[in-house]
Motif scaffolding. Sequence first.
Motif: not given
Length: 72
Positions: A3-6, A17-22, A35-36, A40-44
């Motif tokens: 949740s901290l990562a999210l 806006e940010y790219s996934e790479y950034e 894993a975190e 987090a990226l999958a949820i976003c």
Amino acid sequence: MASLALNYVVNLLSRREYSEYELRCKMQEKVFTEAEIEQALAICQEKNWQSDRRFTENYLHYRSQKGYGLNR
């Protein structure tokens, strides 16, 4: 910790806006686990908070307004 990562990603995306790479690079700098980061990226992306396509469109629009493009 996930949740901290999210929260970190959502905080970044609330500014621009940010790219996934950034986002991935920024999260690695903050020493989140792989894993975190993935979770987090999958949820976003699932909630359409982060989109590489939208990032690219905004970036191209921004640069074209600054005078960059085919004629330059």
